[in-house]
Scaffold this motif. Structure first.
Motif, mmCIF file in Angstrom:
data_model
loop_
_atom_site.group_PDB
_atom_site.id
_atom_site.type_symbol
_atom_site.label_atom_id
_atom_site.label_comp_id
_atom_site.label_asym_id
_atom_site.label_seq_id
_atom_site.Cartn_x
_atom_site.Cartn_y
_atom_site.Cartn_z
ATOM 1 N N VAL A 370 26.730 44.818 41.625
ATOM 2 C CA VAL A 370 27.753 44.739 40.591
ATOM 3 C C VAL A 370 28.334 46.147 40.476
ATOM 4 C CG1 VAL A 370 28.233 44.135 38.184
ATOM 5 C CG2 VAL A 370 26.427 42.922 39.451
ATOM 6 N N ALA A 371 29.349 46.405 41.270
ATOM 7 C CA ALA A 371 29.942 47.745 41.349
ATOM 8 C C ALA A 371 31.074 47.815 40.334
ATOM 9 C CB ALA A 371 30.446 48.018 42.758
ATOM 10 N N SER A 372 30.726 48.234 39.125
ATOM 11 C CA SER A 372 31.701 48.200 38.039
ATOM 12 C C SER A 372 31.461 49.354 37.090
ATOM 13 C CB SER A 372 31.580 46.880 37.264
ATOM 14 O OG SER A 372 32.455 46.870 36.153
ATOM 15 N N HIS A 373 32.564 49.848 36.508
ATOM 16 C CA HIS A 373 32.512 50.848 35.451
ATOM 17 C C HIS A 373 32.770 50.222 34.083
ATOM 18 C CE1 HIS A 373 34.016 53.574 38.911
ATOM 19 N NE2 HIS A 373 32.705 53.615 38.850
ATOM 20 N N ASN A 374 33.001 48.919 34.067
ATOM 21 C CA ASN A 374 33.400 48.228 32.849
ATOM 22 C C ASN A 374 32.163 47.827 32.046
ATOM 23 O OD1 ASN A 374 34.000 45.514 31.367
ATOM 24 N ND2 ASN A 374 36.013 46.448 31.688
ATOM 25 N N GLU A 375 32.056 48.335 30.842
ATOM 26 C CA GLU A 375 30.848 48.105 30.049
ATOM 27 C C GLU A 375 30.644 46.635 29.730
ATOM 28 O OE1 GLU A 375 31.083 50.649 26.624
ATOM 29 O OE2 GLU A 375 31.367 52.463 27.837
ATOM 30 N N GLU A 376 31.711 45.907 29.425
ATOM 31 C CA GLU A 376 31.576 44.500 29.087
ATOM 32 C C GLU A 376 31.092 43.684 30.287
ATOM 33 O OE1 GLU A 376 31.246 41.021 27.186
ATOM 34 O OE2 GLU A 376 31.456 43.024 26.305
ATOM 35 N N SER A 377 31.618 43.984 31.475
ATOM 36 C CA SER A 377 31.148 43.279 32.676
ATOM 37 C C SER A 377 29.673 43.566 32.936
ATOM 38 C CB SER A 377 31.986 43.684 33.893
ATOM 39 O OG SER A 377 33.297 43.168 33.803
ATOM 40 N N ILE A 378 29.256 44.807 32.704
ATOM 41 C CA ILE A 378 27.853 45.157 32.884
ATOM 42 C C ILE A 378 26.985 44.375 31.901
ATOM 43 C CG2 ILE A 378 26.158 47.010 32.719
ATOM 44 C CD1 ILE A 378 27.923 47.296 35.145
ATOM 45 N N ARG A 379 27.386 44.322 30.650
ATOM 46 C CA ARG A 379 26.605 43.591 29.653
ATOM 47 C C ARG A 379 26.505 42.112 30.012
ATOM 48 N NH1 ARG A 379 25.631 46.882 25.299
ATOM 49 N NH2 ARG A 379 27.143 48.563 24.883
ATOM 50 N N ARG A 380 27.607 41.524 30.468
ATOM 51 C CA ARG A 380 27.587 40.116 30.883
ATOM 52 C C ARG A 380 26.589 39.899 32.024
ATOM 53 N NH1 ARG A 380 32.033 36.507 30.137
ATOM 54 N NH2 ARG A 380 33.570 37.256 28.627
ATOM 55 N N ALA A 381 26.616 40.786 33.007
ATOM 56 C CA ALA A 381 25.710 40.653 34.141
ATOM 57 C C ALA A 381 24.254 40.767 33.706
ATOM 58 C CB ALA A 381 26.037 41.706 35.200
ATOM 59 N N VAL A 382 23.978 41.722 32.832
ATOM 60 C CA VAL A 382 22.611 41.917 32.338
ATOM 61 C C VAL A 382 22.130 40.680 31.590
ATOM 62 C CG1 VAL A 382 21.268 43.221 30.637
ATOM 63 C CG2 VAL A 382 22.663 44.429 32.326
ATOM 64 N N ARG A 383 22.981 40.133 30.726
ATOM 65 C CA ARG A 383 22.584 38.929 29.979
ATOM 66 C C ARG A 383 22.296 37.771 30.913
ATOM 67 N NH1 ARG A 383 26.650 40.603 26.165
ATOM 68 N NH2 ARG A 383 28.171 39.196 27.127
ATOM 69 N N LEU A 384 23.141 37.586 31.930
ATOM 70 C CA LEU A 384 22.934 36.476 32.854
ATOM 71 C C LEU A 384 21.678 36.689 33.694
ATOM 72 C CD1 LEU A 384 23.900 33.812 33.946
ATOM 73 C CD2 LEU A 384 25.470 35.021 35.471
ATOM 74 N N MET A 385 21.393 37.913 34.091
ATOM 75 C CA MET A 385 20.144 38.192 34.806
ATOM 76 C C MET A 385 18.938 37.759 33.983
ATOM 77 S SD MET A 385 20.759 41.944 36.529
ATOM 78 C CE MET A 385 19.097 42.027 37.208
ATOM 79 N N GLU A 386 18.951 38.059 32.700
ATOM 80 C CA GLU A 386 17.834 37.676 31.846
ATOM 81 C C GLU A 386 17.747 36.157 31.726
ATOM 82 O OE1 GLU A 386 15.702 39.876 30.844
ATOM 83 O OE2 GLU A 386 16.867 41.604 31.515
ATOM 84 N N GLU A 387 18.892 35.491 31.589
ATOM 85 C CA GLU A 387 18.898 34.030 31.488
ATOM 86 C C GLU A 387 18.343 33.381 32.753
ATOM 87 O OE1 GLU A 387 22.860 32.788 30.602
ATOM 88 O OE2 GLU A 387 22.993 34.006 28.776
ATOM 89 N N LEU A 388 18.643 33.972 33.905
ATOM 90 C CA LEU A 388 18.189 33.424 35.190
ATOM 91 C C LEU A 388 16.815 33.945 35.603
ATOM 92 C CD1 LEU A 388 21.572 33.741 37.151
ATOM 93 C CD2 LEU A 388 20.562 31.642 36.232
ATOM 94 N N ALA A 389 16.196 34.760 34.755
ATOM 95 C CA ALA A 389 14.872 35.339 35.037
ATOM 96 C C ALA A 389 14.880 36.162 36.319
ATOM 97 C CB ALA A 389 13.806 34.240 35.114
ATOM 98 N N LEU A 390 15.960 36.905 36.518
ATOM 99 C CA LEU A 390 16.054 37.772 37.688
ATOM 100 C C LEU A 390 15.455 39.142 37.360
ATOM 101 C CD1 LEU A 390 19.663 36.957 38.956
ATOM 102 C CD2 LEU A 390 17.519 36.485 40.156
ATOM 103 N N PRO A 391 14.593 39.671 38.211
ATOM 104 C CA PRO A 391 14.015 40.993 37.969
ATOM 105 C C PRO A 391 15.095 42.068 37.931
ATOM 106 C CG PRO A 391 12.843 39.849 39.720
ATOM 107 C CD PRO A 391 14.078 39.064 39.452
ATOM 108 N N ARG A 392 14.808 43.111 37.199
ATOM 109 C CA ARG A 392 15.776 44.194 37.078
ATOM 110 C C ARG A 392 15.838 45.058 38.329
ATOM 111 N NH1 ARG A 392 14.439 46.151 30.832
ATOM 112 N NH2 ARG A 392 14.531 44.030 29.944
#
Length: 469
Positions: A370-392
């Motif tokens: 996720v090559a992004s400088h956009n804070e909202e896109s980063i937050r969305r990705a982080v939330r979805l990772m947690e929902e999908l139980a993806l390791p950090r």
């Protein structure tokens, strides 16, 4: 034909489709247990935390450079200014004059410089993805072939630095620009053939077979000379792929201009067919400011699924916006770029979601940055990772930003345990000037993010000086 050629060339790594399906299922069932903590609260606005590893001169330089990159007159003319100044002043004097701009985005020219910046980033939990820069002008006395061969030698030498400067737990990653190894005019010609999913799939099979030692794929749009240059380009890419495979280096192929991207996608997928049998070694890039980005990703994923190989995707908004718009207008073509930044963001978030779901479904056979400088896109990705139980941080989901900027995104993410990489180039001033111009334009385009970073820099400078206003 392709399967037979690849079997001979890649020492029996080809697997039957049913076996690949069983492997995928087994990998999903036996994937290592994730260290899943509660979703983190990411604070992108704490200047003390973000800049605690930076010296006062580095803070002042960053603030000055970001302010310069917000000025329209400079950004609009930055490459012309740099090249004209080089002719008038010479490279050495120009380098001294623009040292703050150069040093903000480029750590230096050699392996020691790269190792130093890797160690500096590591102190904040951030890693390095090497963005190698190639000369774009043929030198006096050089032929096109000798110029591209010299670029190949530079690529292999610089890629060889990366495993040596990484820590044991860090997976080496590099970015690759194909226009440094295959003639640009040839890529543009072949792009006319690679439009559309059916044509692309057929071409990938033939080109992948040629890369694996099979018969030459004759392309009707190429003259005999251009065909020879194309074939030489394929050999260079095979050499790079074999080197990366031997060193376990992930190679992320950059997207470039719309008139070369179809051919770049063709070559990326053909390399994936040869080198991605067991893990995503070769990755493609998807520029979400393009209106066809989602369709391109869907088509490319279908190709790799049909072949039965792994794949990684680098998702970016895009760095050639102004030139693409100007080119389309000058040629009377439809605008290939979204009309608004929000439309680009919607496309970006959609592709991130598609790839994260794919990673969760296919295990170690898929990966995304996720090559992004956009804070909202980063937050969305982080939330979805947690929902999908993806390791950090298990190597499947990475986050990426540009070296020298957006520390307020990179540092908090890294300290929360995510795999964060900074795209970091090496090069002398001449080879790096187009890169510097793109960074200036990119920082103007995402003005909201740079305003936020300038504000945080100002706050941290005042805090260290004990100034309260």
């Amino acid at each position: 034909m392709f399967a037979a050629a690849r079997t001979a060339a890649v020492r029996g790594l080809t697997r039957p489709r049913r076996q690949l399906q069983l492997v995928r299922r087994r990998q999903l069932q036996t994937a290592p247990a994730a260290q899943l903590a509660d979703p983190p609260t990411l604070d992108f606005h704490d200047p003390k935390q973000v800049f605690d590893s930076k010296s006062m001169p580095e803070l002042v330089r960053a603030l000055a450079v970001l302010k310069l990159c917000s000025l329209d007159w400079f950004v609009d003319n930055s490459l012309a200014i740099l090249r004209r100044s080089e002719r008038l002043l010479g490279e050495r004097l120009l380098h001294k004059l623009i040292s703050p701009l150069y040093s903000q985005f480029v750590p230096g020219t050699n392996e020691r410089d790269l190792a130093d910046v890797a160690a500096q980033l590591r102190r904040s939990g951030v890693r390095l993805v090497f963005a190698h820069m190639l000369e774009d002008d043929i030198g006096e006395g050089q032929t096109l072939a000798s110029f591209l061969d010299a670029n190949l030698a530079t690529t292999l030498r610089q890629f060889g630095m990366v495993p040596r400067i990484m820590a044991a737990h860090e997976r080496p990653c590099t970015l690759l620009k194909l226009t440094g190894l295959v003639p640009c005019h040839t890529l543009a010609a072949v792009s006319s053939l690679a439009a559309g999913p059916a044509a692309l799939a057929s071409l990938v099979e033939g080109v992948a077979a040629q890369m694996a030692g099979g018969p030459v794929q004759r392309l009707p749009v190429l003259s005999a000379e251009d065909q020879s240059q194309w074939d030489a380009g394929l050999r260079r890419l095979v050499e790079v792929g074999q080197f990366c495979q031997s060193q376990s280096i992930r190679m992320m192929v950059d997207g470039e201009y719309t008139y070369t991207n179809p051919a770049i996608a063709l070559l990326t997928l053909a390399m994936a067919a040869n080198f991605n049998q067991t893990s995503p070694l070769v990755w493609g890039t998807y520029q979400c400011y393009l209106k066809d980005a989602e369709e391109s990703l869907k088509n490319h994923l279908q190709v790799v699924d049909d072949i039965g190989v792994c794949y990684g995707a680098k998702l970016v908004r895009g760095a050639y916006l102004e030139k693409e718009v100007a080119r389309a207008a000058s040629l009377g073509l439809a605008r290939p770029i979204h009309e608004t930044y929000q439309e680009t963001s919607n496309m970006y978030n959609s592709l991130v979601s598609r790839m994260l779901h794919r990673v969760a479904r296919t295990g170690q056979r898929s990966a995304v940055i996720v090559a992004s400088h956009n804070e909202e896109s980063i937050r969305r990705a982080v939330r979805l990772m947690e929902e999908l139980a993806l390791p950090r941080d298990d190597g499947r989901v990475l986050f990426g930003q540009t070296y020298g900027v957006y520390e307020q995104v990179s540092v908090p993410l890294a300290r929360a345990g995510y795999a964060v990489y900074k795209s970091t180039p090496l090069g002398d001033l001449r080879s790096i000037m187009p890169y510097l111009a793109r960074r200036a334009a990119e920082n103007r385009t995402v003005a909201k993010g740079t305003r936020s970073e300038r504000k945080l820099l100002g706050q941290e400078i005042r805090r260290r000086l004990g100034v309260t206003w």
